[in-house]
Write an enzyme that holds these catalytic residues in place. Structure first.
Site, PDB file in Angstrom:
ATOM      1  N   ASN A  20       0.795  -1.230   0.000  1.00  0.00           N
ATOM      2  CA  ASN A  20       0.000   0.000   0.000  1.00  0.00           C
ATOM      3  C   ASN A  20       0.828   1.281   0.000  1.00  0.00           C
ATOM      4  O   ASN A  20       0.387   2.309  -0.509  1.00  0.00           O
ATOM      5  CB  ASN A  20      -0.999   0.001   1.162  1.00  0.00           C
ATOM      6  CG  ASN A  20      -0.359  -0.232   2.512  1.00  0.00           C
ATOM      7  OD1 ASN A  20       0.748  -0.760   2.626  1.00  0.00           O
ATOM      8  ND2 ASN A  20      -1.050   0.156   3.565  1.00  0.00           N
ATOM      9  N   LYS A  75      12.210  -8.196   0.619  1.00  0.00           N
ATOM     10  CA  LYS A  75      11.241  -8.824  -0.268  1.00  0.00           C
ATOM     11  C   LYS A  75      10.095  -7.838  -0.456  1.00  0.00           C
ATOM     12  O   LYS A  75       9.236  -7.699   0.415  1.00  0.00           O
ATOM     13  CB  LYS A  75      10.708 -10.140   0.313  1.00  0.00           C
ATOM     14  CG  LYS A  75       9.828 -10.919  -0.660  1.00  0.00           C
ATOM     15  CD  LYS A  75       8.859 -11.827   0.041  1.00  0.00           C
ATOM     16  CE  LYS A  75       7.720 -11.077   0.649  1.00  0.00           C
ATOM     17  NZ  LYS A  75       6.891 -10.327  -0.348  1.00  0.00           N
ATOM     18  N   GLY A  81       2.433  -5.531   7.729  1.00  0.00           N
ATOM     19  CA  GLY A  81       1.344  -6.235   7.074  1.00  0.00           C
ATOM     20  C   GLY A  81       0.298  -6.655   8.085  1.00  0.00           C
ATOM     21  O   GLY A  81       0.165  -6.057   9.159  1.00  0.00           O
ATOM     22  N   GLU A 120       4.949  -4.165  12.367  1.00  0.00           N
ATOM     23  CA  GLU A 120       3.910  -3.136  12.264  1.00  0.00           C
ATOM     24  C   GLU A 120       2.725  -3.811  11.612  1.00  0.00           C
ATOM     25  O   GLU A 120       2.717  -4.058  10.401  1.00  0.00           O
ATOM     26  CB  GLU A 120       4.428  -1.938  11.455  1.00  0.00           C
ATOM     27  CG  GLU A 120       3.575  -0.700  11.615  1.00  0.00           C
ATOM     28  CD  GLU A 120       2.526  -0.590  10.543  1.00  0.00           C
ATOM     29  OE1 GLU A 120       1.344  -0.908  10.846  1.00  0.00           O
ATOM     30  OE2 GLU A 120       2.862  -0.209   9.421  1.00  0.00           O
ATOM     31  N   ARG A 145      -7.436   8.914   2.585  1.00  0.00           N
ATOM     32  CA  ARG A 145      -6.053   8.921   2.108  1.00  0.00           C
ATOM     33  C   ARG A 145      -5.663   7.514   1.684  1.00  0.00           C
ATOM     34  O   ARG A 145      -5.980   6.544   2.341  1.00  0.00           O
ATOM     35  CB  ARG A 145      -5.144   9.424   3.234  1.00  0.00           C
ATOM     36  CG  ARG A 145      -3.667   9.383   2.966  1.00  0.00           C
ATOM     37  CD  ARG A 145      -2.920  10.083   4.103  1.00  0.00           C
ATOM     38  NE  ARG A 145      -1.495   9.849   4.059  1.00  0.00           N
ATOM     39  CZ  ARG A 145      -0.842   8.983   4.831  1.00  0.00           C
ATOM     40  NH1 ARG A 145      -1.527   8.258   5.704  1.00  0.00           N
ATOM     41  NH2 ARG A 145       0.460   8.839   4.750  1.00  0.00           N
ATOM     42  N   CYS A 195      -2.970   1.081   7.203  1.00  0.00           N
ATOM     43  CA  CYS A 195      -3.143   0.548   8.562  1.00  0.00           C
ATOM     44  C   CYS A 195      -3.517   1.657   9.528  1.00  0.00           C
ATOM     45  O   CYS A 195      -4.122   1.402  10.574  1.00  0.00           O
ATOM     46  CB  CYS A 195      -1.878  -0.161   9.015  1.00  0.00           C
ATOM     47  SG  CYS A 195      -0.410   0.885   8.937  1.00  0.00           S
ATOM     48  N   GLU A 199     -10.506  -4.731   9.837  1.00  0.00           N
ATOM     49  CA  GLU A 199      -9.875  -3.624   9.130  1.00  0.00           C
ATOM     50  C   GLU A 199     -10.476  -3.528   7.731  1.00  0.00           C
ATOM     51  O   GLU A 199     -10.427  -4.483   6.960  1.00  0.00           O
ATOM     52  CB  GLU A 199      -8.362  -3.872   9.061  1.00  0.00           C
ATOM     53  CG  GLU A 199      -7.558  -2.661   8.707  1.00  0.00           C
ATOM     54  CD  GLU A 199      -6.066  -2.893   8.901  1.00  0.00           C
ATOM     55  OE1 GLU A 199      -5.331  -1.903   8.957  1.00  0.00           O
ATOM     56  OE2 GLU A 199      -5.637  -4.067   8.993  1.00  0.00           O
TER      57      GLU A 199
END
Length: 488
Positions: A161, A184, A238, A260, A288, A294, A391
């Site tokens: 993202n 990666k 992620g 995170e 946004r 997240c 989410e």
């Protein structure tokens, strides 16, 4: 932007893996396609790394580790600063590339270049400020020397993202601290990381210090790298679900980890809030990056006395949002990343409406090419709705109400996540109580965006461990060594 400009940029992107300072083909020659979500078209076909390629990349990082750790901090600093300068020179290329592979509006992509670039500048300055301490012990029998050393070879798994900022937020502190890297990038948006790696090359980064292994089979490539005893650090951004699995894998080698993970951010509007500020903050915090963040506000918890007016003002603004390809003028909402993201938005909105929520705007996918979902506003969302637990990761603003401050805090904290919260109130004492009472690692008080390279980014509870950015960010890549020298 003209098609010719887009194509010229895409043609300039290397298609190989970057291992030991060389762009090479993968072990098997396999490839995968990168898709423009606004059209569904293939924009680049690139090498698909195997687990063996991943270990080759780790080999290169390990081989370069000692020399990079011994490199003068000023030299490491100057390479990062040169990379920052090159990012400024290529800011339009980076922004366009993010828009093409991820879909975000070009204006927002430019903002990400600014934000992501700041990690390079910030940590170029932190590289020369790594320090320790010296002093006599309490007994007076010896001198204590405390020093900081690089953790060692590090493995990064970044999300799709924010393809530029998430790469710089991890790479910059690692390089500043003296750690080598295997990264990666996400299979959905790998091109930005590849382009940025070219800039690191140009900035004079020694061979093997940063290695890039993109793959369509993430877990297969990651597992042997994480299991390798030479690896000393794992950083992932992620979902919490994947993060748990990676933490379990990292436990075998007792790796340092930075995680995170997911968020379920509350956006609390009190009855004394400045509604103009609250509406502007809501639009930023929710829409946004097309809601695919997240840090996106997930649950709008609004005082019952101002909920109708807040919903009215927000709906008017949302209905005026232009939906389209991110390269078009005036577009506020680009495509979601793929069909799965559209299906998830449809499912969550459908569940909320079925349970009694009122649909004020949007509420459906757009027909035609591209993976678009209308910007949506829901009100009267009832407890138990999936949209309050999960989410959303899409342009859906869901409003529920509260009556008392205690209820607002209870609702805000009623989640396993704790990344960020947003609070709007003109009462200073109430604002302080929210700072103390909300269970999140970050908070925006009367503001809808909190991220800054100079601030520690991270959450509590199941939103992760560790911090990125700020003074704290470089310490994720340093280990503390204590030495005792006896008094002669």
């Amino acid at each position: 932007m003209s098609t010719q400009t887009e194509q010229a940029l895409l043609d300039s992107i290397p298609t190989g893996l970057f291992i030991g300072g060389e762009w090479i083909d993968g072990e098997t020659g396999a490839t995968f396609d990168v898709i423009d979500p606004s059209t569904g078209d293939v924009i680049r076909t690139i090498a698909d790394a195997t687990p063996a390629d991943g270990i080759r990349a780790l080999d290169a990082a390990v081989a370069a580790q000692d020399a990079w750790a011994a490199t003068a901090p000023r030299t490491r600093s100057e390479i990062l600063r040169k990379a920052f300068d090159l990012v400024q020179e290529h800011k339009e290329d980076l922004a366009l590339l993010m828009t093409l592979e991820m879909g975000k509006p070009l204006a927002e992509a430019r903002g990400e270049v600014v934000y992501g670039g700041e990690f390079l500048r910030w940590f170029s300055e932190e590289a020369v400020r790594i320090s320790g301490r010296y002093g006599i012990n309490p007994e007076g029998t010896g001198h204590m020397v405390v020093s900081q050393r690089p953790v060692g070879p590090s493995f990064f798994v970044t999300p799709w993202n924010f393809p530029f900022a998430m790469a710089t937020r991890k790479i910059a502190p690692a390089l500043a601290a003296g750690c080598t890297v295997v990264i990666k990038p996400p299979a959905l948006t790998p091109l930005t990381t590849i382009f940025f790696t070219k800039l690191l090359e140009e900035a004079g980064l020694p061979k093997g210090v940063v290695n890039v292994v993109q793959t369509s089979k993430s877990s297969a490539l990651s597992a042997p790298i994480i299991a390798d005893p030479r690896l000393r650090k794992l950083s992932f951004t992620g979902s919490t679900e994947v993060g748990r699995k990676l933490i379990a894998q990292a436990a075998e080698g007792v790796l340092r980890v930075s995680m995170e993970l997911g968020g379920n951010a509350p956006f609390v509007v009190f009855d004394d809030a400045d509604l103009d500020k609250a509406v502007e903050g809501a639009l930023l915090a929710k829409f946004r990056n097309i809601g695919q963040a997240c840090t996106a506000a997930n649950r709008f918890i609004v005082h019952q006395d101002v909920a109708d007016e807040f919903a009215k003002r927000v709906t008017e603004r949302v209905q005026a949002m232009k939906v389209g390809r991110g390269t078009e003028d005036g577009v506020a909402i680009g495509p979601l990343i793929d069909e799965d993201a559209v299906a998830k938005a449809e499912e969550l909105v459908g569940d909320a409406v079925e349970r009694g929520a009122t649909l004020l705007a949007g509420g459906k996918a757009l027909e035609g090419v591209g993976t678009y979902y209308e910007p949506t506003v829901l009100t009267d969302v009832v407890p138990g709705s999936a949209i309050l637990r999960e989410e959303i990761f899409g342009p859906v603003l869901a409003i529920s109400t509260f009556a008392t401050e205690e209820e607002a805090v209870r609702l805000a904290n009623d989640t396993e996540y704790g990344l960020v919260s947003y609070v709007f109130t003109e009462n200073l004492q109430r604002g302080q109580r929210m700072i103390d009472g909300l269970e999140t690692g970050m908070m925006g008080l009367n503001v809808g965006v909190v991220s800054n390279a100079a601030a520690p980014f991270g959450g509590v509870k199941q939103s992760g461990v560790g911090r990125e950015g700020g003074f704290e960010g470089i310490h994720e890549y340093l280990s503390t060594k204590y030495t005792l020298i006896p008094v002669s």
